[in-house]
Scaffold this active site. Structure first.
Site, short mmCIF file in Angstrom:
data_model
loop_
_atom_site.label_atom_id
_atom_site.label_comp_id
_atom_site.label_asym_id
_atom_site.label_seq_id
_atom_site.Cartn_x
_atom_site.Cartn_y
_atom_site.Cartn_z
N GLU A 58 14.93 45.90 7.14
CA GLU A 58 15.51 44.57 7.35
C GLU A 58 14.56 43.41 7.07
OE1 GLU A 58 18.12 47.46 9.30
OE2 GLU A 58 15.95 47.17 9.29
N ASP A 114 17.80 46.39 13.73
CA ASP A 114 18.79 46.29 14.79
C ASP A 114 19.40 47.66 15.03
OD1 ASP A 114 20.22 46.35 12.36
OD2 ASP A 114 21.85 45.10 13.15
N GLY A 116 24.93 48.35 6.96
CA GLY A 116 26.13 47.53 7.03
C GLY A 116 26.45 46.91 5.68
#
Length: 368
Positions: free
Chosen positions: A149, A157, A78
């Site tokens: 992450e 996620d 992202g």
């Protein structure tokens, strides 16, 4: 030929970041943001979903293919700079982005037509979410797949805890906590991919998918993957990561004697202590939650909780914004992270709506 999805999507500057076209029997999604390693924005997620909606009901499209523009990879995740700004200012844009992104991940996993992901080059974070839930996952000798992450004060996620919880033994725990990238053979071993195709053959594979059923096209191009490393490390990975706490995992890694185990321990000690403990808890819970949708519901709670904590802002600052690679985690050590600190990430969201992919949680039976 231009696809129905491409014709009917509303025009916006972000449309150029996702290119849609149909050729023969395939609908092709190309992530087209190579300057940012095809990192996903919210409009990109929506555009992919629109394409899947159009092609699901288009009898001319028998197979969907997703790939990334540029030479570096499919997708690096992202847009974490946007997430950093949102978390720093107390916004809700990231929660809205994750809501649509996780719904897209679940949709990909249940898509009724073959969904072929070309996982060439770098595939990380959100890039795993739009590829590793697909029905046909192709890796190459260039693939580097990771859920990194914990290094930015976050937790795997996009269904990452679901996928890694299913990996053999404790391989998924090792990958989730360390954020270590894996190549083709190890991705196949861990269940993150299905087939290896040489990178140079991907163009020919796509051309064949436009004319042939998926099985026939794959038969022309699938080859054995180059050797991996994880199979030879299963002994210490399974023994060390089976521990119930991160502290005990680190102790076992340091005491094992293998240089690779010691290196893994040192890697863990540089990550966010809170993220490590929440990640381990999320993985253990994911093993018993059931379908992907229920795990995504859990991940949404965790992600939203991370927005209100200090480590996500600090981790992105250190790794991406200032790039000093010296995050100041709070709490700073594993011993300082309490059970209550961890449980906060799994609590109901209160005023913020739940993701609700799996429907309402079952009401506990009451003994009368």
């Amino acid at each position: 030929m231009t696809s129905t999805a491409a014709r009917t999507s509303p025009a916006s500057p972000d449309d150029t970041y996702v290119l849609l076209h149909t050729t023969g029997r395939i609908g092709h999604i190309t992530l087209n943001r190579p300057q940012a390693l095809n990192a996903l924005t919210h409009p990109m997620v929506r555009r992919i979903d629109e394409a899947l909606t159009a092609w699901e009901h288009d009898p001319a499209v028998e197979t969907v293919v997703i790939s990334g523009a540029g030479e570096r990879g499919l997708c690096a995740g992202g847009d974490i700079r946007a997430i950093h700004e949102d978390a720093r200012t107390g916004g809700r844009a990231s929660a809205d982005f994750w809501r649509d992104e996780y719904r897209l991940n679940a949709r990909i996993a249940r898509y009724p037509k073959p969904y072929v992901a070309l996982m060439d080059g770098i595939v990380m974070g959100g890039g795993v979410g739009i590829s590793a839930h697909g029905s046909v996952r192709i890796v190459t000798e260039r693939s580097r797949i990771a859920m990194p992450e914990t290094g930015i004060g976050f937790v795997p996620d996009v269904g990452g805890t679901y996928l890694l919880a299913l990996a053999p033994g404790e391989l998924g725990t090792h990958l989730a906590l360390t954020g270590a990238p894996v190549g083709a053979a190890d991705a196949l071993l861990c269940g993150l991919a299905d087939h290896h195709v040489p990178s140079a053959a991907l163009g020919a594979l796509v051309a064949d998918l436009a004319e042939l059923p998926v099985r026939d096209a794959l038969a022309r191009h699938v080859r054995p993957a180059p050797p991996g490393v994880l199979a030879g490390r299963r002994e210490w990975i399974d023994a060390c990561y089976a521990a119930d706490t991160v502290e005990e995992i680190v102790r076992r890694l340091l005491g094992h004697g293998s240089p690779e185990a010691k290196e893994a321990a040192e890697t863990l000690l540089a990550k966010s202590p809170t993220s490590l403990k929440v990640t381990l808890a999320a993985l253990r819970r994911a093993r018993h939650l059931g379908p992907l949708e229920r795990v995504l519901d859990q991940e949404y709670r965790i992600s939203c909780a991370a927005l209100t904590g200090p480590d996500l802002v600090e981790g992105i600052r250190a790794q991406v914004v200032d790039k000093d690679r010296a995050p100041r985690w709070r709490p700073a050590t594993l011993a300082e992270v309490t059970d209550a600190d961890v449980q906060r990430f799994f609590a109901p969201l209160g005023e913020l709506p739940e993701l609700g992919l799996a429907g309402p949680e079952p009401t506990p039976e009451v003994a009368w």
